[in-house]
Design an enzyme around this catalytic site. Structure first.
Site, PDB file in Angstrom:
ATOM      1  N   LYS B  96     -25.728  14.483  47.917  1.00  0.00           N
ATOM      2  CA  LYS B  96     -24.666  14.361  46.913  1.00  0.00           C
ATOM      3  C   LYS B  96     -23.653  15.441  47.244  1.00  0.00           C
ATOM      4  O   LYS B  96     -23.908  16.637  47.053  1.00  0.00           O
ATOM      5  CB  LYS B  96     -25.216  14.546  45.489  1.00  0.00           C
ATOM      6  CG  LYS B  96     -24.116  14.536  44.441  1.00  0.00           C
ATOM      7  CD  LYS B  96     -24.617  14.807  43.043  1.00  0.00           C
ATOM      8  CE  LYS B  96     -23.439  15.143  42.139  1.00  0.00           C
ATOM      9  NZ  LYS B  96     -23.843  15.446  40.762  1.00  0.00           N
ATOM     10  N   GLY B 157     -20.434  18.300  32.565  1.00  0.00           N
ATOM     11  CA  GLY B 157     -20.972  18.996  31.404  1.00  0.00           C
ATOM     12  C   GLY B 157     -20.096  18.941  30.167  1.00  0.00           C
ATOM     13  O   GLY B 157     -20.403  19.578  29.162  1.00  0.00           O
ATOM     14  N   ALA B 184     -20.948  12.464  36.074  1.00  0.00           N
ATOM     15  CA  ALA B 184     -20.378  13.612  35.361  1.00  0.00           C
ATOM     16  C   ALA B 184     -19.519  13.222  34.167  1.00  0.00           C
ATOM     17  O   ALA B 184     -18.719  12.302  34.220  1.00  0.00           O
ATOM     18  CB  ALA B 184     -19.548  14.499  36.276  1.00  0.00           C
ATOM     19  N   GLY B 185     -19.723  13.981  33.071  1.00  0.00           N
ATOM     20  CA  GLY B 185     -18.846  13.903  31.911  1.00  0.00           C
ATOM     21  C   GLY B 185     -19.310  12.974  30.812  1.00  0.00           C
ATOM     22  O   GLY B 185     -18.689  12.916  29.760  1.00  0.00           O
ATOM     23  N   ASN B 206     -26.994  14.462  33.553  1.00  0.00           N
ATOM     24  CA  ASN B 206     -27.849  15.643  33.466  1.00  0.00           C
ATOM     25  C   ASN B 206     -27.677  16.339  32.121  1.00  0.00           C
ATOM     26  O   ASN B 206     -28.530  16.285  31.249  1.00  0.00           O
ATOM     27  CB  ASN B 206     -27.588  16.600  34.625  1.00  0.00           C
ATOM     28  CG  ASN B 206     -28.652  17.689  34.768  1.00  0.00           C
ATOM     29  OD1 ASN B 206     -28.827  18.243  35.838  1.00  0.00           O
ATOM     30  ND2 ASN B 206     -29.417  18.008  33.720  1.00  0.00           N
ATOM     31  N   THR B 207     -26.505  16.956  31.905  1.00  0.00           N
ATOM     32  CA  THR B 207     -26.317  17.822  30.745  1.00  0.00           C
ATOM     33  C   THR B 207     -26.544  17.099  29.419  1.00  0.00           C
ATOM     34  O   THR B 207     -27.167  17.643  28.504  1.00  0.00           O
ATOM     35  CB  THR B 207     -24.901  18.433  30.767  1.00  0.00           C
ATOM     36  OG1 THR B 207     -24.656  18.976  32.066  1.00  0.00           O
ATOM     37  CG2 THR B 207     -24.766  19.537  29.733  1.00  0.00           C
TER      38      THR B 207
END
Lengths: 65, 260
Positions: B96, B157, B184-185, B206-207
């Site tokens: 990645k 995040g 992401a986001g 993830n976050t």
């Protein structure tokens, strides 16, 4: 000789990567190592000589996103 | 089935391994997500340290495919060397690829990204580039040999969800044969469902899972959101309309009279 290990300058006695891991008390088994931005495969650690001023990165798996 | 460089997967949720309250919760969340691909990173190990070994044991227990990242790299050289270290460490040609331009937004350096991707593909890597939603950047990455493109929905995040829906839709329309992942986001399962409804092949999270009050439960919720969005896409969503259209039949309405 003086080298840089993970961004810190150190005085070391070891002549190759394999010996350096012992000298610095690295006990784990999963490492990858680069010397001056070249990755050195594990099979060549014992034979890869270190030189004064070398930049050595000792890397392990970590959490990531 | 979802395909990444000739490997097939049934789960369309890729999950990160960072920021969980504990190793046990990380494992629980990854299992509850149903993800078959988990992102990991590489960091310096202090002398005498065994942090890497302990973490690697946890990941191995999950029996998942590992996708290492180059998170934090701010130059082509750092990213390329980190990718090579990842290949040595994890025994995979998957990477990645992140080249970061700005610390506050974690905006991808798309110029450096294309350069690094080209170098790595020529060296045999299978690259998953983390990029913006810009079509020209995605096209250049595909020209360089990327079979996967991973645009952001919003800054890493931030949990803001899809900021630029039109551009993400355009990417899907213009790159029908590329495996597209929203990376992401995303902050809520509804965001993940929206990405899947747009026809994205997968999402990477993830976050939003790790920072939930109950990460294991949230992982399950995201799993359902991804599945709902994918099923909706395959079922074919109706087009939006500007005016009302009655769903109940008009013919035979009691007391109905034609209005002149």
């Amino acid at each position: 000789m003086r080298v840089i290990v993970n961004g810190e300058e150190r005085e070391i006695a070891s002549a190759n990567i394999g010996a350096l891991l012992g000298e610095l008390d690295y006990e784990g088994t999963h490492f990858a190592i680069a010397v001056n931005y070249d990755v050195v495969p594990k099979s060549r650690w014992a034979e890869t000589a270190l030189n004064s001023g070398d930049e050595i990165e000792i890397i392990t798996p970590r959490q990531g996103g | 089935m979802l395909t990444f460089y000739d490997k097939t997967f049934s789960s369309r949720l890729l999950i990160g391994s960072a920021l969980y309250p504990s190793p046990a919760i990380m494992q629980g969340a990854i299992r509850a997500s149903g993800a078959q691909i988990v992102t990991v990173s590489l960091r310096r190990e202090a002398a005498g340290g065994k942090t890497g070994d302990a973490f690697w044991k946890l990941i191995r227990e999950l029996d998942v495919t590992v996708l290492p990242n180059t998170a934090g790299c701010r130059s082509v050289r750092d990213a390329v060397t980190t990718a090579k270290l990842a290949r040595e460490l994890f025994g995979t040609s998957w990477i990645k690829l992140e080249v970061i331009a700005d610390n506050d937004t974690l905006q991808p350096d798309v110029v450096g990204l294309i350069e690094a991707a080209t170098i790595l593909i020529n060296d045999g890597f299978e690259v998953f580039p983390y990029c913006t939603e810009d079509l020209s950047v995605a096209m250049r990455l595909v020209e360089a040999g990327c079979k996967v493109v991973m645009p952001w929905a919003a800054p890493i995040g931030s949990a803001r969800g899809i900021i630029n829906r039109d551009s993400l839709k355009l990417l899907r329309d213009r790159l029908p044969d590329v495996t597209l992942v929203v990376d992401a986001g995303l902050g809520a399962p509804s965001h993940a469902a929206e990405a899947m409804e747009l026809g994205y092949d997968a999402v990477l999270l993830n976050t939003a899972i790790a920072k939930a009050a109950d990460p294991v439960a949230m992982a399950g919720a995201f799993r359902q959101g991804v599945e709902a969005g994918r099923t909706a896409y395959e079922a074919g969503l109706m087009e939006a309309r500007d005016f009302a259209s009655p769903s109940t039949p008009v013919i035979g309405t009691p007391f109905w009279h034609a209005v002149s």
